[in-house]
Design an enzyme around this catalytic site. Structure first.
Site, short mmCIF file in Angstrom:
data_model
loop_
_atom_site.label_atom_id
_atom_site.label_comp_id
_atom_site.label_asym_id
_atom_site.label_seq_id
_atom_site.Cartn_x
_atom_site.Cartn_y
_atom_site.Cartn_z
N LYS A 178 0.87 -1.18 0.00
CA LYS A 178 0.00 0.00 0.00
C LYS A 178 0.90 1.23 0.00
O LYS A 178 1.56 1.52 0.99
CB LYS A 178 -0.92 0.01 1.22
CG LYS A 178 -1.95 1.13 1.18
CD LYS A 178 -2.87 1.09 2.39
CE LYS A 178 -3.99 2.12 2.26
NZ LYS A 178 -3.46 3.50 2.09
N PHE A 188 -2.45 -0.08 -10.05
CA PHE A 188 -3.01 -1.25 -9.37
C PHE A 188 -4.35 -1.68 -9.95
O PHE A 188 -4.92 -2.67 -9.52
CB PHE A 188 -3.16 -1.01 -7.86
CG PHE A 188 -3.78 0.30 -7.47
CD1 PHE A 188 -5.10 0.60 -7.78
CD2 PHE A 188 -3.04 1.24 -6.79
CE1 PHE A 188 -5.67 1.80 -7.42
CE2 PHE A 188 -3.60 2.46 -6.40
CZ PHE A 188 -4.92 2.74 -6.72
N ARG A 231 -16.99 -0.35 -2.48
CA ARG A 231 -16.36 -1.26 -1.52
C ARG A 231 -16.96 -2.66 -1.63
O ARG A 231 -18.12 -2.83 -2.00
CB ARG A 231 -16.54 -0.75 -0.09
CG ARG A 231 -15.92 0.64 0.14
CD ARG A 231 -16.00 1.05 1.60
NE ARG A 231 -15.70 2.46 1.76
CZ ARG A 231 -14.48 2.97 1.83
NH1 ARG A 231 -13.43 2.17 1.77
NH2 ARG A 231 -14.30 4.28 1.98
N LYS A 248 -7.42 -3.27 3.14
CA LYS A 248 -6.13 -2.68 3.47
C LYS A 248 -5.73 -3.17 4.85
O LYS A 248 -6.57 -3.33 5.74
CB LYS A 248 -6.18 -1.15 3.44
CG LYS A 248 -7.25 -0.53 4.31
CD LYS A 248 -7.30 0.97 4.11
CE LYS A 248 -8.46 1.59 4.90
NZ LYS A 248 -8.57 3.06 4.70
#
Length: 265
Positions: free
Chosen positions: A40, A111, A175, A181
Site C-alpha cells: 500500500k 493497481f 467497496r 487494506k
C-alpha cells in the site's frame, strides 16, 4: 468576456469525480489464501481517463506532457508516488497549478485498469511499463503465515501496509468484502487547536501540536514532525492525520505520530 474566462478557468481545473474502487479495513477472520497482496503506497491517488490525470475529488493534475506522453488511451488507476515516507513532498509536487520539472521525481504506480475484462492479473497485463508508469507487484498469498511474513518484511522497510484482493474479481467500483487494506497501526484525524513550544533540541521551535479529536478529546502530537514543520507548523484549525498503536488504559491513542496535513486531492 470576464465571466467566460472565469468559467473556462474553473472548468479547466476540475473534471467529473471518478467512480473508484475502495478498500475496507482487514479483519483477521477473513480467509485470503490464494488472493493477491501488494504494498500500500503512501502517495496520491490518481485516475487516468485516457487523456488527463484526475484526483479522487475530481481535480485535474497539472501534469507535464513529458510525464503522460507514453500513457495509453484507455483508463488507468494508481498512485502518484516517489518513495516511502515522502508523502508531503509528493503532495507539494502534484499540487502545483503550473507544470514543472519536479514531476520527473514522480512515477504512476498502477493497481487497476478500469473497465478492462478478465481477472486482476489479466487486467494489469494490458498495461506496459514505461519510465513513468510502473505496475505494482502482486504476490499470491499462500497462507496466513505467508501474509504476515510479507507484511512484516515491507513494514520493516518503512511501508505503510498491504492491500489484499481477490484476484478473480472482475472490475468493480465502491467497496466489497473482496478487497482490504492492512496496517499495523490505526490512523485518524484531529483538529489542531494549539502550538506547544519545544524544549531541549526543539527549543525555539514547535514541540508538539495540541489537537481535538472527533470525540472532543484533546491530545498532543509531537513525534513525526519534520524540522521544517516544526518551524512552520500546521495552522490552527487545520485537520491533520496521525497514527497510533492501540489505546492506553485511559482510552488515549498510544504513541501518536504525525503523518500529514489532510489534503483534498
Amino acid at each position: 468576456m470576464k465571466l467566460f474566462f472565469l468559467t473556462f478557468f474553473v472548468v479547466s481545473l476540475f473534471a467529473q469525480k471518478p467512480d473508484l474502487f475502495l478498500l475496507k479495513n482487514y479483519k483477521e477472520d477473513v480467509n485470503v489464501t490464494s488472493w493477491y497482496m501488494s504494498e500500500k503506497l503512501d502517495g496520491v491517488r490518481a485516475y487516468w481517463d485516457g487523456e488527463k490525470l484526475i484526483s479522487r475529488s475530481g481535480r485535474l493534475f497539472s501534469s507535464p506532457a513529458f510525464f503522460t506522453k507514453d500513457f495509453p488511451s484507455h483508463e488507468l488507476d494508481g498512485e502518484l508516488w516517489t518513495t516511502r515516507d515522502d508523502f508531503s513532498n509528493i503532495v507539494r509536487i502534484v499540487n502545483k497549478k503550473k507544470q514543472h520539472d519536479k514531476w520527473k521525481e514522480i512515477t504512476y504506480n498502477i493497481f487497476e485498469v478500469p473497465h478492462a475484462t478478465g481477472t486482476l492479473l489479466e487486467r494489469l497485463k494490458t498495461v506496459e511499463s514505461s519510465h513513468y508508469i510502473k505496475i505494482i507487484k502482486q504476490v499470491q498469498i499462500q497462507n496466513k503465515k505467508h501474509l504476515n511474513t510479507y507484511k512484516k518484511s515491507l513494514q520493516d522497510k518503512g511501508a505503510e501496509g498491504l492491500v489484499v484482493r481477490d484476484g478473480n474479481m472482475h472490475y468493480y467500483t465502491g467497496r466489497t468484502n473482496k478487497a482490504f487494506k492492512i496496517k499495523s497501526f490505526t490512523d485518524t484525524e484531529c483538529e489542531v487547536i494549539g502550538h506547544n513550544k519545544g524544549k531541549g533540541k526543539y527549543e525555539g521551535v514547535l514541540g508538539s501540536l495540541s489537537c481535538k479529536m472527533k470525540n472532543m478529546q484533546v491530545i498532543k502530537v509531537g513525534s513525526g514532525l519534520t524540522d521544517k514543520e516544526r518551524i512552520l507548523p500546521p495552522t490552527i484549525g487545520s485537520i491533520i492525520t496521525f497514527k497510533y498503536y492501540g489505546l492506553t488504559s485511559k482510552g488515549n491513542p498510544r504513541f501518536p505520530i504525525f503523518l500529514r496535513v489532510k489534503n483534498e486531492l
